[in-house]
Design a protein around this motif. Structure first.
Motif, mmCIF file in Angstrom:
data_model
loop_
_atom_site.group_PDB
_atom_site.id
_atom_site.type_symbol
_atom_site.label_atom_id
_atom_site.label_comp_id
_atom_site.label_asym_id
_atom_site.label_seq_id
_atom_site.Cartn_x
_atom_site.Cartn_y
_atom_site.Cartn_z
ATOM 1 N N THR A 146 0.836 -1.283 -0.003
ATOM 2 C CA THR A 146 -0.035 -0.035 -0.039
ATOM 3 C C THR A 146 0.897 1.245 -0.061
ATOM 4 N N HIS A 173 -5.744 -1.967 -3.876
ATOM 5 C CA HIS A 173 -4.468 -1.688 -4.056
ATOM 6 C C HIS A 173 -4.154 -1.334 -2.685
ATOM 7 N N GLY A 174 -4.690 -1.571 -1.647
ATOM 8 C CA GLY A 174 -4.122 -1.499 -0.121
ATOM 9 C C GLY A 174 -5.288 -0.829 0.605
ATOM 10 N N ALA A 179 -4.520 4.654 -1.322
ATOM 11 C CA ALA A 179 -4.615 3.263 -1.900
ATOM 12 C C ALA A 179 -6.243 2.736 -1.776
ATOM 13 N N THR A 183 -9.444 1.805 -4.622
ATOM 14 C CA THR A 183 -9.929 0.385 -4.307
ATOM 15 C C THR A 183 -11.235 0.110 -4.700
#
Ligand code: PLP
Length: 471
Positions: A146, A173-174, A179, A183
């Protein structure tokens, strides 16, 4: 310790012992709420997640086996959520750690260089596609995926002076602010106000649940047309973004591979409009998909490649590798104390070398194809298996509800409850598998890349037993 005396056998006797225990122990295993689990419940955060799916305490681990504190042996197809390219405690990993410590190599250097770091960069660059390697810069990040995603976002925003990020439905993506904002999974975002703004989500081609309702090549063409139209339509309401970010094979979203046709289309569009393309290879990278990097199947070259998990050879490490033209940020733009984790660079180097020297990318492709073909046979017997997907050893089995009506494409709704039952039944049958995807309905195999056909057969045997026991 004499470094030269370390044994370098890919399978050692302890791993063989665990195999024997797995082969000879009767199942289903009992999952007792032992003292470790009770203490964990008392002291550990409510945000803990895997212990709820896998109520075991791990005593030891070797290769793709885990032994719990009750002496029960499991095949580990969760593999540190895809981080353990060679399984647990592989001899080359142990040797790299022991050698660093025996040599009194620094453990942490911030971003000061060292022979260990130099070797890691040389080794990593050595496996990049030539076009990227010749133009590449690397930034070491705080050691998790991340943070590398955050670094990639900053890099492209600074280089382009733009603020919007284009991301995709189904992406993961974290968990940090930026992030998480890019997502797709809404359930983990809704309770958090003020995530990074300026994110536009685009439809990812997911054929089983096609966002355009048509599936196949037609859907991919529509997706590309729609995306390009956003960029060229003066009234689309969306300005030019700082970057596109995507996973060539989505992992947490449910193991959804993008086709080479679609990826090439995205690369063409991003080039045409001068937009950096970030490919997040945190989960798919380092051979997992049957290519060293998942984007290589399509032949595209990203502007930024995000790496973590397997790149650190089981220890925490993350980097972004990007094209030089983006290197416009100022000294200190992305600092982080633990970006100088030397042990992880040593193990990362050892694992990358082992993967290349032992053709594990090919093994990943072959064993992945073998597993998927065998799973397809199971699908004939068990109609609640909606789809088998993946590339290499990144495999997804979507569990569906055939009591509901299918959509126009013949796809059934996700079956969260049944997927959870199968996952638990796998555990009782000595198999640890990941889950994810829409409504948590996709069972996921993330085995080490060095599995043998016998290992693959054992996984299939345990998986089918799990299906039989819930049926
Ligand atoms: C594609 C992808 N990107 C980023 C991350 C985040 O990595 P980390 O959990 O190390 O922060 C993950 C984790 O699963 C991932 O799969």
């Amino acid at each position: 310790m004499n470094q030269e005396n370390l044994q370098l056998s890919p399978v050692d006797t302890y791993e063989e012992n665990l195999q024997t225990i797995w082969d000879t122990t009767s199942r289903p295993y009992k999952l007792n709420d032992n003292s470790y689990l009770q203490k964990q419940k008392n002291y550990e955060s409510n945000a803990r997640s895997y212990p709820r799916k896998f109520p075991i305490a791990i005593q030891k681990a070797k290769g793709y086996f885990i032994m719990d504190t009750e002496g029960q042996v499991f095949m580990d197809c969760l593999g540190g959520a895809g981080s353990l390219a060679l399984g647990h405690n592989h001899p080359v990993i142990k040797k790299a750690i022991q050698k660093s410590i025996a040599n009194d190599s620094a453990l942490l250097t911030l971003d000061i260089t060292s022979p260990i770091k130099d070797e890691f960069v040389k080794t990593l660059f050595g496996v990049l596609p030539q076009e990227l390697r010749e133009n590449a810069k690397i930034q070491f990040c705080s050691p998790c995926g991340t943070d590398a995603v955050e670094a990639a976002i900053k890099l492209v925003k600074i280089a382009t002076g733009r603020s919007t990020i284009f991301s995709f439905s189904g992406s993961y993506h974290g968990m940090t602010n930026g992030a998480l904002a890019i997502t797709g999974n809404k359930s983990i975002k809704t309770q958090i106000p003020n995530l990074m703004s300026d994110v536009v989500f685009l439809p990812f081609p997911y054929h089983y649940r096609c966002p355009f309702g048509v599936g196949g090549l037609e859907a991919e063409k529509l997706s590309l047309h729609y995306i390009e139209n956003i960029l060229k339509d003066s009234h689309s309401g969306v300005g030019l973004p700082a970057a596109f970010i995507l996973e060539a094979v989505q992992g947490e979203g449910g193991v959804i591979p993008a086709s080479p046709f679609w990826l090439k289309g995205i690369r063409e569009i991003t080039k045409k409009y001068d937009i950096p393309l970030i490919v997040d290879e945190v989960q798919a990278g380092m051979g997992r998909t049957g290519h060293m990097f998942a984007f290589e199947e399509s032949g595209i070259i990203p502007d930024v490649c995000v790496l973590s998990k397997a790149v650190g050879g089981s220890l925490p490490l993350s980097v972004i590798v990007y094209q030089k033209y983006l290197d416009k940020w100022q000294p200190g733009s992305h600092a982080g104390t633990f970006r100088g984790n030397q042990l992880a660079m040593a193990t990362g180097t050892a694992v990358i070398k082992y993967i290349t020297e032992n053709s594990l990318v090919d093994n990943s492709r072959q064993k992945g194809n073998y597993l998927r073909n065998e799973l397809l046979k199971l699908q004939q017997k068990y109609p609640f298996i909606g789809e088998i997907r993946g590339r290499g050893l990144m495999i997804g089995v979507e569990i569906v509800d055939t009591n509901e009506s299918p959509n126009a494409l013949g796809s059934y709704p996700p079956n969260t409850k049944l997927a959870a039952q199968i996952q638990r039944s796998c555990l009782h049958n000595g198999l640890i598998i990941e889950s994810g995807g829409r409504e948590n309905s996709v069972l996921r195999l993330l085995t080490p890349l060095n599995i043998s056909e016998k290992n693959a057969d054992d996984i299939l045997y345990a998986f089918e037993n799990a299906l039989i026991s819930i049926n």
